[in-house]
Scaffold this active site. Structure first.
Site, PDB file in Angstrom:
ATOM      1  N   GLY A  11       0.840  -1.197   0.000  1.00 13.18           N
ATOM      2  CA  GLY A  11       0.000   0.000   0.000  1.00 13.18           C
ATOM      3  C   GLY A  11       0.870   1.240   0.000  1.00 13.18           C
ATOM      4  N   ALA A  12       2.057   1.107  -0.611  1.00 14.79           N
ATOM      5  CA  ALA A  12       3.079   2.161  -0.536  1.00 14.79           C
ATOM      6  C   ALA A  12       2.634   3.464  -1.181  1.00 14.79           C
ATOM      7  CB  ALA A  12       4.372   1.660  -1.193  1.00 14.79           C
ATOM      8  N   ALA A  13       1.679   3.385  -2.123  1.00 15.57           N
ATOM      9  CA  ALA A  13       1.216   4.609  -2.783  1.00 15.57           C
ATOM     10  C   ALA A  13       0.067   5.267  -2.029  1.00 15.57           C
ATOM     11  CB  ALA A  13       0.780   4.298  -4.215  1.00 15.57           C
ATOM     12  N   ILE A  16      -1.039   6.368   4.237  1.00 12.03           N
ATOM     13  CA  ILE A  16      -0.184   5.962   5.359  1.00 12.03           C
ATOM     14  C   ILE A  16       1.207   5.621   4.834  1.00 12.03           C
ATOM     15  CG2 ILE A  16       0.160   4.283   7.223  1.00 12.03           C
ATOM     16  CD1 ILE A  16      -2.895   4.027   7.410  1.00 12.03           C
ATOM     17  N   GLY A  17       1.252   4.939   3.698  1.00 15.44           N
ATOM     18  CA  GLY A  17       2.545   4.607   3.088  1.00 15.44           C
ATOM     19  C   GLY A  17       3.372   5.866   2.847  1.00 15.44           C
ATOM     20  N   ARG A  92     -13.588  -0.700   2.633  1.00 11.95           N
ATOM     21  CA  ARG A  92     -15.021  -0.971   2.489  1.00 11.95           C
ATOM     22  C   ARG A  92     -15.615   0.065   1.540  1.00 11.95           C
ATOM     23  NH1 ARG A  92     -19.287  -3.118   6.357  1.00 11.95           N
ATOM     24  NH2 ARG A  92     -17.573  -3.544   7.763  1.00 11.95           N
ATOM     25  N   ARG A  98     -20.001  -6.662   5.473  1.00 14.12           N
ATOM     26  CA  ARG A  98     -18.842  -7.085   6.250  1.00 14.12           C
ATOM     27  C   ARG A  98     -18.236  -8.373   5.689  1.00 14.12           C
ATOM     28  NH1 ARG A  98     -19.056 -10.431  10.509  1.00 14.12           N
ATOM     29  NH2 ARG A  98     -17.314 -10.458  11.967  1.00 14.12           N
ATOM     30  N   GLY A 130      -3.425  -2.674   7.610  1.00 12.28           N
ATOM     31  CA  GLY A 130      -4.658  -2.662   6.807  1.00 12.28           C
ATOM     32  C   GLY A 130      -5.795  -3.371   7.520  1.00 12.28           C
ATOM     33  N   ASP A 159      -4.088   3.251  18.759  1.00 10.43           N
ATOM     34  CA  ASP A 159      -5.083   3.327  19.831  1.00 10.43           C
ATOM     35  C   ASP A 159      -4.391   3.591  21.172  1.00 10.43           C
ATOM     36  OD1 ASP A 159      -7.233   2.438  17.987  1.00 10.43           O
ATOM     37  OD2 ASP A 159      -6.063   0.595  17.995  1.00 10.43           O
ATOM     38  N   HIS A 187      -8.660  -4.038  17.043  1.00  8.61           N
ATOM     39  CA  HIS A 187      -8.560  -2.659  16.575  1.00  8.61           C
ATOM     40  C   HIS A 187      -9.889  -2.303  15.908  1.00  8.61           C
ATOM     41  CE1 HIS A 187      -7.399   1.039  14.686  1.00  8.61           C
ATOM     42  NE2 HIS A 187      -7.734   0.551  13.515  1.00  8.61           N
TER      43      HIS A 187
HETATM   44  P1  NAX Z   1      -5.173   4.351   1.068  1.00  8.89           P
HETATM   45  O1  NAX Z   1      -6.444   3.954   0.373  1.00  8.89           O
HETATM   46  O2  NAX Z   1      -4.680   5.747   0.976  1.00  8.89           O
HETATM   47  O3  NAX Z   1      -3.987   3.405   0.552  1.00  8.89           O
HETATM   48  C1  NAX Z   1      -4.110   2.015   0.476  1.00  8.89           C
HETATM   49  C2  NAX Z   1      -3.157   1.545  -0.609  1.00  8.89           C
HETATM   50  O4  NAX Z   1      -3.115   0.130  -0.565  1.00  8.89           O
HETATM   51  C3  NAX Z   1      -3.583   1.943  -2.018  1.00  8.89           C
HETATM   52  O5  NAX Z   1      -2.524   2.622  -2.662  1.00  8.89           O
HETATM   53  C4  NAX Z   1      -3.894   0.601  -2.671  1.00  8.89           C
HETATM   54  O6  NAX Z   1      -3.568   0.587  -4.058  1.00  8.89           O
HETATM   55  C5  NAX Z   1      -2.999  -0.341  -1.884  1.00  8.89           C
HETATM   56  N1  NAX Z   1      -3.374  -1.752  -1.935  1.00  8.89           N
HETATM   57  C6  NAX Z   1      -4.619  -2.289  -1.935  1.00  8.89           C
HETATM   58  N2  NAX Z   1      -4.556  -3.626  -2.059  1.00  8.89           N
HETATM   59  C7  NAX Z   1      -3.251  -3.949  -2.092  1.00  8.89           C
HETATM   60  C8  NAX Z   1      -2.542  -5.166  -2.235  1.00  8.89           C
HETATM   61  N3  NAX Z   1      -3.201  -6.328  -2.350  1.00  8.89           N
HETATM   62  N4  NAX Z   1      -1.206  -5.137  -2.244  1.00  8.89           N
HETATM   63  C9  NAX Z   1      -0.533  -3.970  -2.161  1.00  8.89           C
HETATM   64  N5  NAX Z   1      -1.146  -2.775  -2.045  1.00  8.89           N
HETATM   65  C10 NAX Z   1      -2.482  -2.764  -2.022  1.00  8.89           C
HETATM   66  O7  NAX Z   1      -5.373   3.903   2.584  1.00  8.89           O
HETATM   67  P2  NAX Z   1      -4.556   4.388   3.878  1.00  8.89           P
HETATM   68  O8  NAX Z   1      -5.189   5.606   4.421  1.00  8.89           O
HETATM   69  O9  NAX Z   1      -3.116   4.399   3.580  1.00  8.89           O
HETATM   70  O10 NAX Z   1      -4.920   3.196   4.894  1.00  8.89           O
HETATM   71  C11 NAX Z   1      -4.436   1.894   4.676  1.00  8.89           C
HETATM   72  C12 NAX Z   1      -5.109   0.906   5.620  1.00  8.89           C
HETATM   73  O11 NAX Z   1      -4.829   1.223   6.975  1.00  8.89           O
HETATM   74  C13 NAX Z   1      -6.624   0.855   5.529  1.00  8.89           C
HETATM   75  O12 NAX Z   1      -7.041  -0.502   5.514  1.00  8.89           O
HETATM   76  C14 NAX Z   1      -7.078   1.507   6.817  1.00  8.89           C
HETATM   77  O13 NAX Z   1      -8.345   1.065   7.208  1.00  8.89           O
HETATM   78  C15 NAX Z   1      -5.996   1.057   7.750  1.00  8.89           C
HETATM   79  N6  NAX Z   1      -5.846   1.795   9.006  1.00  8.89           N
HETATM   80  C16 NAX Z   1      -5.488   1.101  10.110  1.00  8.89           C
HETATM   81  C17 NAX Z   1      -5.217   1.699  11.325  1.00  8.89           C
HETATM   82  C18 NAX Z   1      -4.799   0.908  12.517  1.00  8.89           C
HETATM   83  O14 NAX Z   1      -4.608   1.517  13.569  1.00  8.89           O
HETATM   84  N7  NAX Z   1      -4.647  -0.417  12.458  1.00  8.89           N
HETATM   85  C19 NAX Z   1      -5.406   3.164  11.495  1.00  8.89           C
HETATM   86  C20 NAX Z   1      -5.364   3.912  10.206  1.00  8.89           C
HETATM   87  C21 NAX Z   1      -6.054   3.240   9.049  1.00  8.89           C
HETATM   88  O15 NAX Z   1      -7.436   3.448   9.140  1.00  8.89           O
END
Ligand code: NAX
Length: 328
Positions: A11-13, A16-17, A92, A98, A130, A159, A187
């Site tokens: 998810g580097a792009a 969070i990445g 989602r 779900r 994720g 958290d 979480h």
């Molecule tokens: P973004 O939608 O900005 O980025 C996600 C990236 O993941 C996209 O660039 C997408 O192309 C890529 N991706 C999707 N499927 C993939 C795969 N199979 N292999 C490689 N890359 C893939 O989301 P972002 O805001 O960066 O959040 C990422 C995840 O963190 C989400 O699932 C979000 O719900 C989760 N979070 C978790 C938190 C925690 O505390 N555990 C808090 C923050 C966040 O909500």
């Protein structure tokens, strides 16, 4: 000079990445002495964006950064990886149930778990960010039978940090004087932020917990619902604070938790505190010699027990759902 660490970010792009990569390359995660080799793993449609980020990483001329590669094939992205941050997942979308969400992510984390099993470095450490993070970590761990289960963790440090910040604000104590906070369970909205064993300056967290109106009407829901409050305010979900928490998590895992303190990590249960074996649930943990150890022997009263059990029950239902879909 020290051997470089291979760090894979999925998810580097994404948001969070982007917030994590530059700090990782600057040494915030593995310290100022460890050179970094970055592997950015994305889906094909986001490879170009990840390549743009790789260009900016080059342009930062970080002294610790040895090289950056961008991949869309998990077997190449995880090749030789020492630290894998699994940030990318399927969000989602509107109208998605779900079950659909668990199925889409079950697929992703099955593939990634298998790839890690085949090609990662011997001592690989995995952090799933994720969502649904705990259950995604469970699926990945189950698909990597040759990697010890305890190397698969999920992020509850955000958290944990949110709980410290709220307690600091309420008590007037400085963040640095607050220790021994715990996040239990999933979480998700059912998580239980526990301050009964905390230290707040020279006071005990239990003193603050005695104010049940504040505890149940303010503190617990504020921490548990903070993610939604951020989305409401920013129009986008937590990114820099999530990246910061992921960096804190791996930093402490590799370099140790501070003396006298502990942190919160979701990891496969070995039965501590009555949490069923194997569930990836958040516990109070210390990092000792590079491995997490659950802090044992904390007294859990009825107030806490009820809340831990509720969150663990949610994890069991997520586990049963992905098991029913054949991911375990
Ligand atoms: P973004 O939608 O900005 O980025 C996600 C990236 O993941 C996209 O660039 C997408 O192309 C890529 N991706 C999707 N499927 C993939 C795969 N199979 N292999 C490689 N890359 C893939 O989301 P972002 O805001 O960066 O959040 C990422 C995840 O963190 C989400 O699932 C979000 O719900 C989760 N979070 C978790 C938190 C925690 O505390 N555990 C808090 C923050 C966040 O909500």
């Amino acid at each position: 000079s020290p051997t470089p660490a291979v760090v894979t970010v999925t998810g580097a792009a994404g948001s969070i990445g982007y917030a994590a990569l530059f700090r990782i390359a600057a040494g915030a995660m593995l310290g100022p002495d460890t050179p970094i080799r970055l592997r950015l793993l994305e889906i094909p449609s986001a490879v170009s964006a990840a390549e743009g980020t790789a260009m900016e990483l080059d342009d930062s001329a970080f002294p610790l950064l040895r090289d950056v590669e961008v991949h869309d094939d998990p077997k190449r992205g995880f090749d030789g990886t020492d630290v894998a941050l699994l940030i990318g997942s399927r969000p989602r979308s509107k109208g998605m149930e779900r079950g659909d969400l668990l199925a889409a992510n079950g697929q992703i984390f099955t593939v990634q778990g298998r790839a890690i099993n085949q090609v990662a470095a011997e001592g690989v450490r995995v952090l799933v960010v994720g969502n649904p993070a705990n259950t995604n970590a469970l699926v990945a761990a189950n698909n990597a039978p040759d990697v010890p289960a305890e190397r698969f963790t999920a992020l509850t440090r955000l958290d944990h940090n949110r709980a410290i910040a709220q307690l600091a604000r309420h008590s007037g104590a400085a963040v640095k004087d607050i220790s021994r906070v715990t996040i239990w369970g999933n979480h998700s909205g059912t998580q239980y932020p526990d301050i009964f064993h905390a230290r707040v300056g020279d006071r005990s967290g239990a003193e603050f917990a005695a104010d049940r109106e504040w505890l149940t009407g303010d503190f617990i829901p504020t921490v548990a619902n903070r993610g939604s409050a951020i989305i409401e305010a920013r129009g986008a979900s937590s990114a820099a604070s999530a990246a910061n928490a992921a960096i804190d998590h791996v930093h402490d895992w590799v370099l140790g938790t501070p003396d006298g303190d502990w942190t919160s990590v979701a990891l496969p249960s070995t039965g501590a505190y009555g949490v069923p074996d194997g569930l990836v649930s958040s516990f109070p943990v210390r990092s000792v010699d590079g491995a997490w150890q659950v802090v044992e022997g904390l007294e859990i009263d009825d107030f806490s027990r009820k809340r831990i059990d509720a969150s663990v029950a949610e994890l069991e239902s997520e586990r049963d759902a992905v098991r029913g879909m054949g991911f375990l």
